[in-house]
Design a protein around this motif. Structure first.
Motif, short mmCIF file in Angstrom:
data_model
loop_
_atom_site.label_atom_id
_atom_site.label_comp_id
_atom_site.label_asym_id
_atom_site.label_seq_id
_atom_site.Cartn_x
_atom_site.Cartn_y
_atom_site.Cartn_z
N ASP A 94 0.77 -1.11 0.09
CA ASP A 94 -0.06 0.14 0.01
C ASP A 94 1.02 1.19 -0.09
OD1 ASP A 94 -1.95 2.08 0.17
OD2 ASP A 94 -2.82 1.13 2.14
N GLY A 96 -0.45 4.13 -0.32
CA GLY A 96 -1.15 5.46 -0.21
C GLY A 96 -1.85 5.94 -1.31
N ASP A 97 -1.67 7.28 -1.79
CA ASP A 97 -2.56 7.56 -2.93
C ASP A 97 -1.57 7.49 -4.41
OD1 ASP A 97 -4.65 8.39 -1.39
OD2 ASP A 97 -4.20 10.27 -0.94
N ALA A 98 -0.37 7.14 -4.17
CA ALA A 98 0.59 6.96 -5.28
C ALA A 98 -0.02 5.97 -6.28
CB ALA A 98 1.92 6.56 -4.78
N LYS A 99 -0.19 6.76 -7.48
CA LYS A 99 -0.66 5.98 -8.76
C LYS A 99 0.52 6.33 -9.93
CE LYS A 99 -5.45 5.84 -7.62
NZ LYS A 99 -5.43 4.33 -7.29
N ARG A 128 -4.46 -1.17 -8.23
CA ARG A 128 -4.69 -0.16 -7.32
C ARG A 128 -3.84 0.99 -7.45
NH1 ARG A 128 -5.89 -3.34 -3.41
NH2 ARG A 128 -3.76 -2.99 -2.37
N HIS A 129 -2.68 0.66 -7.79
CA HIS A 129 -1.65 1.56 -7.98
C HIS A 129 -1.40 1.97 -9.34
CE1 HIS A 129 -0.83 -0.16 -3.90
NE2 HIS A 129 -0.32 0.95 -3.61
N VAL A 131 -3.09 4.17 -12.71
CA VAL A 131 -4.02 4.99 -13.27
C VAL A 131 -5.12 4.39 -14.37
CG1 VAL A 131 -2.62 7.00 -12.79
CG2 VAL A 131 -2.81 6.06 -15.12
#
Length: 237
Positions: A94, A96-99, A128-129, A131
């Motif tokens: 995980d 976080g918000d990193a994509k 999930r990571h 775009v």
């Protein structure tokens, strides 16, 4: 796996075996650019000591690496101190918000997923990571019908270290059992021997494609690839 001495000799052994990191990286970059010409960021999962990332970072504005082995990560961080590296498992990491616009997983590392549920978990975590419209390039292990048990032997040397690697692969409950013996001789530390044994899953092409699809990827299989095992290219839906 890939801790201690094995991590220390990893690059030397692969250099001795003729692994072409530059050529492999160019192939992966071209596949990514074919499907997403404007890709600017890349996450390399199971990045090892960072030798692919050393080439990827010349092509993408933002790169990062994820690796399960702390010792391999230490080497990668020394090699590429300006690249962010993360200790984590491809099944449940995980960031976080990193994509990212692209994710990669080379050297058949995906084959270390124990079963199709772990394979699906890994593909879901990668999605999930990534775009929407992003690209995954994954190097699988052999498909069952293409796998042949066998042996291999290689020797690699520097001025003060020699390494002999001898491997034997065999069928084990429908998968591959890989037993690798290393004999390491150091000018200062003498000679020692150790063994690394692993099970690599022989997923079918359909099992890979199903895992991609269920994790919101549209997959394409590209035959050949850097090692003859092909590459899967997934587009994030």
């Amino acid at each position: 796996m890939y801790e201690g001495t094995e991590a220390e000799i990893y690059d030397l052994v692969n250099e001795g075996r003729g692994k072409d990191y530059a050529g492999e990286s160019r192939l992966v970059i071209d596949l990514i650019r074919t499907h997403r010409p404007d890709a600017a960021s890349l996450l390399d999962v199971a990045c090892g000591t960072g030798l692919h990332l050393g080439h990827f970072r010349t092509e993408f504005d933002r790169v990062a690496g994820l690796e399960l082995s702390a010792d391999m990560l230490d080497i990668a961080r020394r090699r590429l101190p300006d690249v962010p590296f993360h200790l984590g498992d491809m099944r449940d990491f995980d960031l976080g918000d990193a994509k990212f616009d692209a994710v990669t997983c080379m050297f058949s590392s995906i084959g270390h997923m124990a079963d199709v549920s772990e394979l699906r978990a890994a593909m879901t975590c990668l999605a999930r990571h990534t775009v929407p419209g992003g690209v995954a390039v994954i190097e699988p292990w052999w498909f069952p019908e293409a796998y042949h048990p066998g042996v291999a032997a290689d020797v690699a040397r520097t001025e003060r270290r020699s390494v002999a690697r001898v491997s034997h692969s065999s069928w084990h409950e429908g998968n591959t059992r890989m037993e690798v013996h290393y004999l390491v001789a150091d000018a200062d530390g003498g000679a020692h021997h150790f063994v690394e044994t692993s099970i690599v899953s022989l997923f079918t092409r359909r099992e890979y494609e199903t895992a991609f699809d269920e994790a919101s990827w549209t997959p394409t299989y590209v035959a050949g690839g850097p090692t003859g095992r092909g590459l899967f290219v997934g587009i994030r839906r």
